[in-house]
Design a protein around this motif. Structure first.
Motif, mmCIF file in Angstrom:
data_model
loop_
_atom_site.group_PDB
_atom_site.id
_atom_site.type_symbol
_atom_site.label_atom_id
_atom_site.label_comp_id
_atom_site.label_asym_id
_atom_site.label_seq_id
_atom_site.Cartn_x
_atom_site.Cartn_y
_atom_site.Cartn_z
ATOM 1 N N SER A 116 0.872 -1.135 0.059
ATOM 2 C CA SER A 116 0.056 0.072 0.010
ATOM 3 C C SER A 116 1.017 1.148 -0.051
ATOM 4 O O SER A 116 2.123 1.096 0.305
ATOM 5 N N GLU A 165 -9.030 -4.299 -4.299
ATOM 6 C CA GLU A 165 -8.406 -3.325 -3.305
ATOM 7 C C GLU A 165 -9.358 -3.964 -1.889
ATOM 8 O O GLU A 165 -8.664 -3.861 -0.895
ATOM 9 N N HIS A 181 -7.294 -5.105 1.468
ATOM 10 C CA HIS A 181 -7.725 -4.738 2.632
ATOM 11 C C HIS A 181 -7.801 -5.430 3.631
ATOM 12 O O HIS A 181 -7.545 -5.540 4.590
ATOM 13 N N SER A 213 -4.955 -7.167 4.580
ATOM 14 C CA SER A 213 -4.048 -6.386 5.561
ATOM 15 C C SER A 213 -4.548 -6.456 7.056
ATOM 16 O O SER A 213 -3.984 -6.445 7.824
#
Length: 733
Positions: free
Chosen positions: A187, A474, A478, A481
């Motif tokens: 990122s 994405e 996310h 993450s």
């Protein structure tokens, strides 16, 4: 003419006949030998292709394994930004062998100095470790390639930003796949100087485990690796193992499957009879040969079909699907037609399989396969990948709408019930779609994006289709993450905290208890909402660890409030764990917490799976003095039988009903009905989400006994609860 002359003449007349028969017999033998050799050659060529294909797959797999840990903000933070040896050992060392099967891991700093090494699942001293010479060109290449792409701005995605190189080579006198990758962030939150980047080198030997997988996958026997490239002895086949630089590393040898030779051995006893009996036996041999050749072709066709098709449904399997998809993807470079990849997953197949039995589950898969083939048509490839996962190669799909139209037909077909041995069931499905070349030209990339779209379809409520978008990617990154951060937080304890939201009695003033609610703040100070990280924890299997962390922290904290009840939410995963009640009891004993003050909150959805086990665990808690509360009552499978079967002490009215009080809906009546039910059954009734004085008055009048919501207090740290109790007063906000 005398008799001898007639006999001689007859003999001379018979000679051409015998010569003709002998010639036919010789031709037949030669033809049979040619067929045997040709059949053996084709079979061995096919075996060689299978072996070469699997060797190539090992190179691709090592690259994919490394991407999981080299495209990662945390990896950059703990290497080039601030080197953390403990973190490196936990995430780039023995774990790489345990999870991915890597045999060696080496981490090099920006100056290409070896700072960490792992061999055979154990950390080794990097200063006592010499890097093999074969690593040098790999490292030089990834560094040169990485700087070139990043300095010129050529990188367009996380995959492009991660320079990597893999090759097949010889290491420690053994064949091995070696891969080198530069560690880069996933990122924009983490910045890394080009000159500071670390490089991770991973090694996997093509050892006995690889050879066993090769035997099992392609029905081979006696597979082994030989360093010396000698000619294969009779009855065996081999293929050279070439390194990425073309150097011959040795050979992979196995017992050859020779269907022609096997046939010839079977027919050998008949050879003497054929020669002795000539014509009569020859005719028999011809017939038997024809029949045997037909059986051979049939058997080979069946073996080939089994290697590339699913035994249960008869559909192509993952191997054949990947091969056809690879061909279609390669054809794009030559102007080949566009296509779509659709991943299909049955919704709640496990529930059907568990409730009706495995035969019914198998029958459902067979019927689903038939419907998919019928809907997809002959021009498209339908495959079963594994379990209840199917895939379609939709040839000629030029636009997303083309693939979406097929998906709508599939969903419509699943609206029809399935007859499973007299039991009618409905089984929806979720569909994820990726378009080529719109979403990529690489087989693995298209499969990855179809899988991401499938995940999005399931997250959107199932029984629907989704076409891949960049936003999905994405969101997936996310969530990945969040998973990494949450896993790290559970490992270190940093960033996690427990807040407490009070609930009050009918006066609205006296605090009678608190509910423990987990909060998480990341290392950079970002507060992650529970609505974001709790679903991720459920999906990735961390919810039980998170739940136990909350239990232990909440019990230890609330010991100092001896007059308050502590309510703690329990996940369905925890409730299904054997020994759940015993563990709670041990926690209370260790912290000195009074069991009479603990209240376990569960949802009705959590009670639907394996109720007998859950009744046993809840009975164990109740025997210890713990109370049971049914959370979100009225939003799930509300049933009076649950209140009786699980001996509930309290029901909590969901905030969705409280929020709508006074707006003209049926919420007022529902609240009164639930409160009346609780009173009739002698159950405490708690109203959640009380935000206004009007709601509070209506709930009091309805007969609720306890109240919780922002009107009284938001979830706050333990210190704020201390302040409330020390003030000896509490007023609604």
């Amino acid at each position: 003419m005398t008799d001898p002359d007639r006999i001689r003449s007859s003999a001379h007349g018979l000679f051409p006949v015998f010569a003709f028969i002998l010639a036919i017999l010789c031709i037949l033998i030669v033809t049979m030998l040619w067929s045997v050799l040709e059949s053996d050659r084709i079979a061995i060529d096919r075996q060689v292709r299978y072996v070469d294909l699997m060797v190539g797959e090992q190179v691709d797999k090592l690259i994919l394994d490394q991407e999981n840990v080299t495209i990662w903000d945390e990896a950059v933070r703990n290497t080039s930004i601030a080197y953390n040896p403990d973190w490196v050992s936990d995430n780039l060392g023995p774990w790489m062998q345990d999870y991915f099967g890597h045999d060696r891991s080496y981490l090099l700093d920006a100056a290409d100095r070896l700072v960490y090494a792992m061999a055979d699942g154990a950390d080794v001293d990097p200063e006592a470790t010499d890097l093999p010479a074969v690593f040098a060109p790999l490292i030089d290449e990834v560094r040169g390639r990485g700087w070139a792409s990043l300095q010129t701005g050529a990188a367009t995605s996380a995959d492009d930003e991660n320079p990597r190189k893999a090759r097949l080579t010889s290491l420690e006198n053994r064949p091995a796949v070696v891969s080198a990758m530069v560690i880069v962030p996933d990122s924009a939150r983490v910045e890394q100087e080009l000159a500071d980047a670390y490089v991770l080198v991973s090694v996997r030997f093509l050892d006995a485990r690889f050879l066993r997988d090769l035997e099992r996958r392609y029905f081979l026997e006696g597979v082994r690796f030989l360093g010396e490239a000698a000619d294969a002895p009779p009855g065996e086949a081999q293929t050279p193992l070439l390194g990425s630089d073309g150097q011959k590393l040795g050979v992979i040898r196995w017992r050859a499957i020779r269907p022609g030779t096997d046939l010839m051995v079977t027919l050998a006893p008949y050879a003497g009879g054929m020669i002795a009996l000539l014509g009569a036996v020859m005719m028999i041999l011809i017939r038997r040969t024809d029949r045997a050749m037909e059986d051979l072709r049939t058997g080979e066709a069946k073996a080939h079909h089994r290697a590339f098709h699913d035994d249960l449904t008869g559909l192509p399997n993952r191997t054949l699907f990947n091969a056809d998809l690879q061909t279609a993807a390669e054809g794009l470079a030559d102007g080949g037609p566009p296509f779509a990849v659709a991943y299909i997953d049955l919704d709640r197949f496990k529930d059907i399989n568990d409730s009706l039995g495995h035969p019914a589950g198998d029958e459902l898969l067979v019927q689903v396969a038939r419907r998919l083939v019928r809907v997809a048509g002959r021009d498209n490839l339908v495959a079963r990948l594994s379990g209840d996962e199917f895939a379609i190669l939709h040839r000629g799909a030029a636009q997303p709408e083309d693939a979406s139209a097929l998906a709508r037909r599939i969903l419509a077909a699943h609206e029809q019930e399935f007859d499973l041995f007299g039991t009618s069931v409905f089984a929806g499905c979720s569909i994820g779609i990726a378009m080529a070349p719109l979403h990529g030209r690489n087989r693995m990339e298209l499969c990855r994006k179809a899988d991401i779209a499938l995940y999005a379809a399931k997250a959107a409520g199932r029984n629907r289709a989704r076409v891949f978008t960049a936003t999905m990617d994405e969101e997936r990154r996310h969530k990945r993450s969040i998973e990494r951060g949450l896993r790290e937080a559970l490992h270190t304890g940093d960033g996690l905290d427990v807040h407490f939201q009070p609930f009050v009695d009918r006066s609205g003033v006296r605090v009678i208890g608190v509910e423990a609610l987990v909060r998480w703040r990341t290392a950079d100070g970002t507060q992650v909402p529970p609505s974001d990280f709790v679903p991720v924890a459920e999906e990735c299997g961390l919810i039980a660890d998170l739940g136990w962390w909350v239990f232990e922290r909440a019990l230890g904290t609330c010991v100092r409030w001896p007059d308050l009840v502590l309510a703690v939410n329990c996940s369905a995963v925890q409730l299904r764990q054997d020994g759940f009640a015993d563990r709670i009891v041990r926690l209370m004993e260790r912290t000195g917490f009074d069991p009479a003050r603990l209240e376990i909150e569960i949802t009705e959805t959590a009670l639907l799976d394996a109720p007998e086990m859950q009744v046993r665990e809840l009975d164990g808690l109740r025997a210890a003095g713990v109370r049971i509360s049914l959370d979100d009552f009225g939003t799930g499978y509300s049933s009076l039988s649950h209140l009786h079967q699980f001996k509930i002490d309290r029901i909590k009215i969901d905030k969705s009903f409280v929020r709508k009080i006074g707006d003209g809906t049926d919420s007022d009546a529902i609240v009164r009905a639930v409160a009346g039910l609780g009173k009739s059954l002698r159950l405490a009734v708690t109203a959640e989400g009380v935000e206004t004085a009007t709601q509070f008055r209506v709930l009091v009048d309805a007969g609720c006994t306890e109240f919780q919501g922002y009107l009284f207090s938001r979830p706050v740290p333990a210190e704020d609860i201390d302040a409330m109790l020390n003030a000896r007063a509490f007023a609604p906000a």
